[in-house]
Write a protein that holds these residues in place. Structure first.
Motif, PDB file in Angstrom:
ATOM      1  N   MET A 110       0.851  -1.182   0.000  1.00 47.57           N
ATOM      2  CA  MET A 110       0.000   0.000   0.000  1.00 47.57           C
ATOM      3  C   MET A 110       0.885   1.228   0.000  1.00 47.57           C
ATOM      4  O   MET A 110       2.009   1.188   0.470  1.00 47.57           O
ATOM      5  CB  MET A 110      -0.909   0.021   1.229  1.00 47.57           C
ATOM      6  CG  MET A 110      -1.884  -1.114   1.273  1.00 47.57           C
ATOM      7  SD  MET A 110      -3.070  -0.870   2.566  1.00 47.57           S
ATOM      8  CE  MET A 110      -3.899   0.600   1.995  1.00 47.57           C
ATOM      9  N   LYS A 111       0.375   2.314  -0.548  1.00 47.66           N
ATOM     10  CA  LYS A 111       1.125   3.562  -0.599  1.00 47.66           C
ATOM     11  C   LYS A 111       0.374   4.629   0.184  1.00 47.66           C
ATOM     12  O   LYS A 111      -0.764   4.947  -0.138  1.00 47.66           O
ATOM     13  CB  LYS A 111       1.308   4.009  -2.044  1.00 47.66           C
ATOM     14  CG  LYS A 111       2.259   5.199  -2.202  1.00 47.66           C
ATOM     15  CD  LYS A 111       2.462   5.490  -3.659  1.00 47.66           C
ATOM     16  CE  LYS A 111       3.389   6.699  -3.848  1.00 47.66           C
ATOM     17  NZ  LYS A 111       4.749   6.417  -3.419  1.00 47.66           N
ATOM     18  N   GLN A 171       7.673  15.121   5.680  1.00 44.56           N
ATOM     19  CA  GLN A 171       7.213  14.232   4.617  1.00 44.56           C
ATOM     20  C   GLN A 171       8.158  14.309   3.431  1.00 44.56           C
ATOM     21  O   GLN A 171       8.413  15.382   2.896  1.00 44.56           O
ATOM     22  CB  GLN A 171       5.800  14.627   4.193  1.00 44.56           C
ATOM     23  CG  GLN A 171       4.807  14.540   5.326  1.00 44.56           C
ATOM     24  CD  GLN A 171       3.389  14.668   4.837  1.00 44.56           C
ATOM     25  OE1 GLN A 171       2.907  13.846   4.084  1.00 44.56           O
ATOM     26  NE2 GLN A 171       2.722  15.718   5.276  1.00 44.56           N
ATOM     27  N   ARG A 172       8.649  13.157   3.051  1.00 43.79           N
ATOM     28  CA  ARG A 172       9.519  13.064   1.895  1.00 43.79           C
ATOM     29  C   ARG A 172       8.889  12.123   0.870  1.00 43.79           C
ATOM     30  O   ARG A 172       7.823  11.574   1.094  1.00 43.79           O
ATOM     31  CB  ARG A 172      10.905  12.571   2.318  1.00 43.79           C
ATOM     32  CG  ARG A 172      11.590  13.520   3.300  1.00 43.79           C
ATOM     33  CD  ARG A 172      12.973  13.050   3.659  1.00 43.79           C
ATOM     34  NE  ARG A 172      13.638  14.000   4.559  1.00 43.79           N
ATOM     35  CZ  ARG A 172      14.854  13.836   5.034  1.00 43.79           C
ATOM     36  NH1 ARG A 172      15.555  12.757   4.720  1.00 43.79           N
ATOM     37  NH2 ARG A 172      15.395  14.743   5.839  1.00 43.79           N
ATOM     38  N   LYS A 173       9.563  11.962  -0.217  1.00 43.53           N
ATOM     39  CA  LYS A 173       8.998  11.180  -1.311  1.00 43.53           C
ATOM     40  C   LYS A 173       8.680   9.753  -0.903  1.00 43.53           C
ATOM     41  O   LYS A 173       7.630   9.212  -1.251  1.00 43.53           O
ATOM     42  CB  LYS A 173       9.972  11.171  -2.497  1.00 43.53           C
ATOM     43  CG  LYS A 173       9.442  10.437  -3.721  1.00 43.53           C
ATOM     44  CD  LYS A 173      10.442  10.503  -4.865  1.00 43.53           C
ATOM     45  CE  LYS A 173       9.906   9.753  -6.079  1.00 43.53           C
ATOM     46  NZ  LYS A 173      10.867   9.788  -7.217  1.00 43.53           N
ATOM     47  N   PRO A 225       8.063   4.225   6.259  1.00 44.00           N
ATOM     48  CA  PRO A 225       8.157   4.229   4.794  1.00 44.00           C
ATOM     49  C   PRO A 225       6.762   4.258   4.177  1.00 44.00           C
ATOM     50  O   PRO A 225       5.801   3.756   4.766  1.00 44.00           O
ATOM     51  CB  PRO A 225       8.863   2.902   4.495  1.00 44.00           C
ATOM     52  CG  PRO A 225       8.490   2.014   5.639  1.00 44.00           C
ATOM     53  CD  PRO A 225       8.382   2.915   6.839  1.00 44.00           C
ATOM     54  N   ARG A 226       6.632   4.850   3.002  1.00 49.65           N
ATOM     55  CA  ARG A 226       5.321   4.926   2.354  1.00 49.65           C
ATOM     56  C   ARG A 226       4.886   3.570   1.793  1.00 49.65           C
ATOM     57  O   ARG A 226       3.708   3.291   1.690  1.00 49.65           O
ATOM     58  CB  ARG A 226       5.343   5.977   1.243  1.00 49.65           C
ATOM     59  CG  ARG A 226       5.499   7.397   1.769  1.00 49.65           C
ATOM     60  CD  ARG A 226       5.337   8.408   0.642  1.00 49.65           C
ATOM     61  NE  ARG A 226       5.606   9.770   1.100  1.00 49.65           N
ATOM     62  CZ  ARG A 226       4.700  10.557   1.659  1.00 49.65           C
ATOM     63  NH1 ARG A 226       3.469  10.121   1.814  1.00 49.65           N
ATOM     64  NH2 ARG A 226       5.015  11.777   2.046  1.00 49.65           N
TER      65      ARG A 226
END
Length: 364
Positions: free
Chosen positions: A3-4, A94-96, A203-204
């Protein structure tokens, strides 16, 4: 299954929308989401957090985000505050590919408040050999100051599981704090001085895999010899829940202490599993990792042994869920028992290793 997580946005409802009270305002919003937007929006909202008149929701793709805004603005008077970067003294970067949460600013404010901003840093929050007791003959200290420091530290445990055990141990002496207790509390602040930017890393991309660690420190309390038990739960490799607590009764064996800890961990795991089922996510059997072989075998032995009758019956429900395949107790050696960090004081090398394994990092 991957999941993202999307970027977070924060909505602020106006005073007009909440003039009837925060609870009624939230009930109105909840009913709206269920009736109007349940299929299109609510099921897509994996993370939902409300506090008073503020709401945090995951950002969606541009089309869904526009639909969300139009539907909600037609019902509520509100303002979009943009990407979330600060919420309830939590700093959110928040990063990529990741989200990082810490309380560095709050820590610096408290160090200054208590005049500890220039103290010598410590590598651990508590000495691994310390055994705090009531210290009946020790010198009394200002209880108001002590409680204020404890309150500040308790708020920090929301993002710092590495200080959970030390803080919980010091809270037991708020009624009549002594110099030895105040020294232990200041040691925690000295550790925070050394690690102000330490926080939780998420992690995303992650797997939907719910698992937990359960541990107990047998007879660890010097005053009444009650055991301290703890658990930490992960969704994939992300830490999502942790606690440390002294057991209500004196355990007569290590097996009993570990078994009671696993039982408590089981209850929390089943609750988490049900929450995920509400979003149509089935995690299957939940593995609970315990470093006590006897407790692990005990859950699979359906015959009540005479030597185990002293264990409270309320803790035996874990057997039922093992037989239903809801959970399974797995053995893990002590070196890989992540719940150790919130069960007992540790030396520097062990503490730092478990910090990394829990996902505590310093992005600075």
């Amino acid at each position: 299954m991957l999941m993202k997580l999307r970027s977070l946005s924060i909505l602020r409802f106006s005073a007009e929308a909440g003039k009837s009270g925060p609870k009624l305002c939230f009930d109105k919003f909840w009913a709206f989401m269920l009736q109007v937007a349940s299929v299109q929006l609510f099921t897509a909202t994996i993370l939902l957090l409300s506090y008073s008149a503020r709401l945090i929701i995951p950002d969606m793709n541009p089309e869904k985000h526009k639909i969300t805004s139009n539907l909600m603005q037609g019902e509520f008077e509100m303002s979009m505050m943009g990407e979330l970067s600060f919420f309830l003294v939590h700093q959110i970067k928040q990063r990529k590919d990741e989200i990082f949460i810490n309380q560095a600013k709050y820590i610096k404010e408290k160090l200054k408040k208590f005049g500890l901003e220039n103290v010598k840093p410590q590598a651990t929050p508590m000495s691994s050999s310390i055994k705090l007791d009531k210290d009946a003959e020790g010198k009394c200290v200002d209880s108001k100051l002590y409680r204020s420091m404890i309150g500040s530290l308790l708020y920090l445990t929301a993002s710092r599981p590495d200080i959970m055990f030390s803080v919980c141990l010091c809270t037991r002496f708020q009624a009549n704090p002594k110099e030895s207790h105040l020294k232990a509390v200041k040691r925690i602040f000295r550790y925070l001085q050394d690690t102000p930017s330490l926080g939780l890393w998420y992690p995303r991309d992650y797997t939907i895999d719910l698992h937990a660690y359960s541990d107990a420190d047998y007879g660890g309390c010097k005053i009444d010899r009650k055991s301290t038990y703890s658990t930490c739960q992960f969704l994939g490799n992300m830490l999502i829940y942790w606690f440390s607590k002294k057991q209500n009764s004196v355990a007569l064996s290590t097996t009993e202490a570990e078994y009671i800890s696993a039982s408590s961990c089981c209850a929390q795991g089943l609750w988490m599993k049900q929450q995920l089922l509400d979003y149509e996510i089935d995690v299957g059997t939940i593995p609970i990792k315990c470093d006590n072989t006897s407790a692990t075998c005990f859950t699979n032995n359906l015959i009540q042994h005479s030597r185990t009758k002293h264990i409270e019956i309320i803790h035996h429900f874990i057997r039922d869920h093992v037989s239903k395949n809801d959970i399974v107790l797995e053995y893990v050696d002590t070196l890989h028992q992540l719940a150790d960090i919130i069960t007992k004081p540790l030396d520097k090398e062990r503490l730092w290793k478990l910090r990394r394994d829990l996902g505590l990092m310093d992005l600075s």
